[in-house]
Design a protein around this motif. Sequence first.
Motif, PDB file in Angstrom:
ATOM      1  N   PRO A 190     -10.410  -2.605   1.056  1.00  0.00           N
ATOM      2  CA  PRO A 190     -11.399  -1.536   0.899  1.00  0.00           C
ATOM      3  C   PRO A 190     -10.816  -0.181   1.303  1.00  0.00           C
ATOM      4  N   ILE A 191     -11.083   0.840   0.508  1.00  0.00           N
ATOM      5  CA  ILE A 191     -10.639   2.198   0.808  1.00  0.00           C
ATOM      6  C   ILE A 191     -11.878   3.084   0.749  1.00  0.00           C
ATOM      7  N   VAL A 192     -12.208   3.729   1.871  1.00  0.00           N
ATOM      8  CA  VAL A 192     -13.371   4.615   1.930  1.00  0.00           C
ATOM      9  C   VAL A 192     -12.982   5.914   2.623  1.00  0.00           C
ATOM     10  N   ARG A 193     -13.672   6.985   2.272  1.00  0.00           N
ATOM     11  CA  ARG A 193     -13.474   8.270   2.946  1.00  0.00           C
ATOM     12  C   ARG A 193     -13.976   8.158   4.382  1.00  0.00           C
TER      13      ARG A 193
ATOM     14  N   ALA B   8      -2.989  10.127  -3.355  1.00  0.00           N
ATOM     15  CA  ALA B   8      -3.146   9.013  -4.292  1.00  0.00           C
ATOM     16  C   ALA B   8      -2.838   7.747  -3.500  1.00  0.00           C
ATOM     17  N   ILE B   9      -3.750   6.781  -3.537  1.00  0.00           N
ATOM     18  CA  ILE B   9      -3.589   5.546  -2.778  1.00  0.00           C
ATOM     19  C   ILE B   9      -3.511   4.386  -3.744  1.00  0.00           C
ATOM     20  N   ASP B  10      -2.408   3.670  -3.683  1.00  0.00           N
ATOM     21  CA  ASP B  10      -2.214   2.483  -4.513  1.00  0.00           C
ATOM     22  C   ASP B  10      -2.246   1.276  -3.580  1.00  0.00           C
ATOM     23  N   ALA B  11      -3.297   0.464  -3.724  1.00  0.00           N
ATOM     24  CA  ALA B  11      -3.467  -0.701  -2.856  1.00  0.00           C
ATOM     25  C   ALA B  11      -4.115  -1.827  -3.649  1.00  0.00           C
TER      26      ALA B  11
ATOM     27  N   ILE C   5       0.855  -1.188   0.000  1.00  0.00           N
ATOM     28  CA  ILE C   5       0.000   0.000   0.000  1.00  0.00           C
ATOM     29  C   ILE C   5       0.891   1.238   0.000  1.00  0.00           C
ATOM     30  N   ILE C   6       0.678   2.112  -0.982  1.00  0.00           N
ATOM     31  CA  ILE C   6       1.439   3.362  -1.089  1.00  0.00           C
ATOM     32  C   ILE C   6       0.461   4.523  -1.046  1.00  0.00           C
TER      33      ILE C   6
END
Length: 59
Positions: free
Chosen positions: A41-44, A33-36, A18-19
């Motif tokens: 799961p990525i949520v605000r 910017a999220i690289d995963a 994860i970056i």
Amino acid sequence: MLVLGRKPGEYVVIGDDIIVKVVKSDEGDLRLAIDAPRNIPIVRGEVYERNKKKHNQTD
């Protein structure tokens, strides 16, 4: 909680895959910017809190 200062173009690595990179900073506003992997799961934050509240109301 770990608090880091980063400038545009700098990034942090979480685990091995994860970056999180700062891609823009204007007058205190940040863009990340999220690289995963797709299975993460990525949520605000506001969406996370809303879902958490709904889940707690149904229990």
